[in-house]
Design a protein around this motif. Structure first.
Motif, short mmCIF file in Angstrom:
data_model
loop_
_atom_site.label_atom_id
_atom_site.label_comp_id
_atom_site.label_asym_id
_atom_site.label_seq_id
_atom_site.Cartn_x
_atom_site.Cartn_y
_atom_site.Cartn_z
N TYR A 190 11.52 10.19 -74.60
CA TYR A 190 11.25 9.77 -73.23
C TYR A 190 11.18 8.26 -73.19
CZ TYR A 190 6.51 9.31 -75.01
OH TYR A 190 5.41 8.95 -75.75
N THR A 191 11.38 7.71 -72.03
CA THR A 191 11.32 6.26 -71.88
C THR A 191 9.89 5.86 -71.55
OG1 THR A 191 11.88 6.43 -69.54
CG2 THR A 191 13.70 6.11 -71.07
N ALA A 192 9.49 4.73 -72.09
CA ALA A 192 8.15 4.23 -71.84
C ALA A 192 8.08 3.64 -70.44
CB ALA A 192 7.77 3.18 -72.86
N GLU A 193 6.94 3.84 -69.80
CA GLU A 193 6.74 3.29 -68.47
C GLU A 193 5.91 2.02 -68.59
OE1 GLU A 193 4.89 6.31 -66.16
OE2 GLU A 193 6.53 7.73 -66.45
N PRO A 194 6.21 1.00 -67.80
CA PRO A 194 5.40 -0.22 -67.87
C PRO A 194 3.98 0.06 -67.38
CG PRO A 194 6.95 -0.32 -66.05
CD PRO A 194 7.27 0.91 -66.83
N PRO A 195 2.99 -0.68 -67.89
CA PRO A 195 1.61 -0.43 -67.47
C PRO A 195 1.42 -0.78 -65.99
CG PRO A 195 1.74 -2.37 -68.86
CD PRO A 195 3.09 -1.74 -68.87
N THR A 196 0.54 -0.01 -65.37
CA THR A 196 0.20 -0.27 -63.97
C THR A 196 -0.74 -1.47 -63.90
OG1 THR A 196 -1.70 1.21 -64.05
CG2 THR A 196 0.42 2.19 -63.42
N GLN B 281 -4.07 -0.61 -65.41
CA GLN B 281 -4.06 -0.61 -66.87
C GLN B 281 -4.06 -2.03 -67.41
OE1 GLN B 281 -0.55 1.78 -67.44
NE2 GLN B 281 -1.74 3.60 -68.00
#
Length: 59
Positions: A21-27, A30
């Motif tokens: 899966y692709t990593a999601e950037p932090p919100t 976060q």
């Protein structure tokens, strides 16, 4: 389990590959938590160093 047969009839067992899966950037929340945790860690490390120097110079 995926098995392959090599020369001489030996079986080779390969591990199951995990899902990719692709990593999601932090919100923003976060990111804010990372900053707070970093500051807290820096204060704790600074306090430990201060206590170490205080105790070592007592004589």
């Amino acid at each position: 389990m995926p098995y392959t047969t090599e020369e001489g009839g030996r079986l080779n067992n390969f591990a199951r590959e995990p899902k990719v899966y692709t990593a999601e950037p932090p919100t923003d929340r976060q990111k804010q938590n990372y900053i707070i945790l970093g500051i807290t860690a820096a204060i704790l490390v600074g306090g430990l160093i201060f206590v170490a120097f205080s105790v070592s110079n007592v004589s």
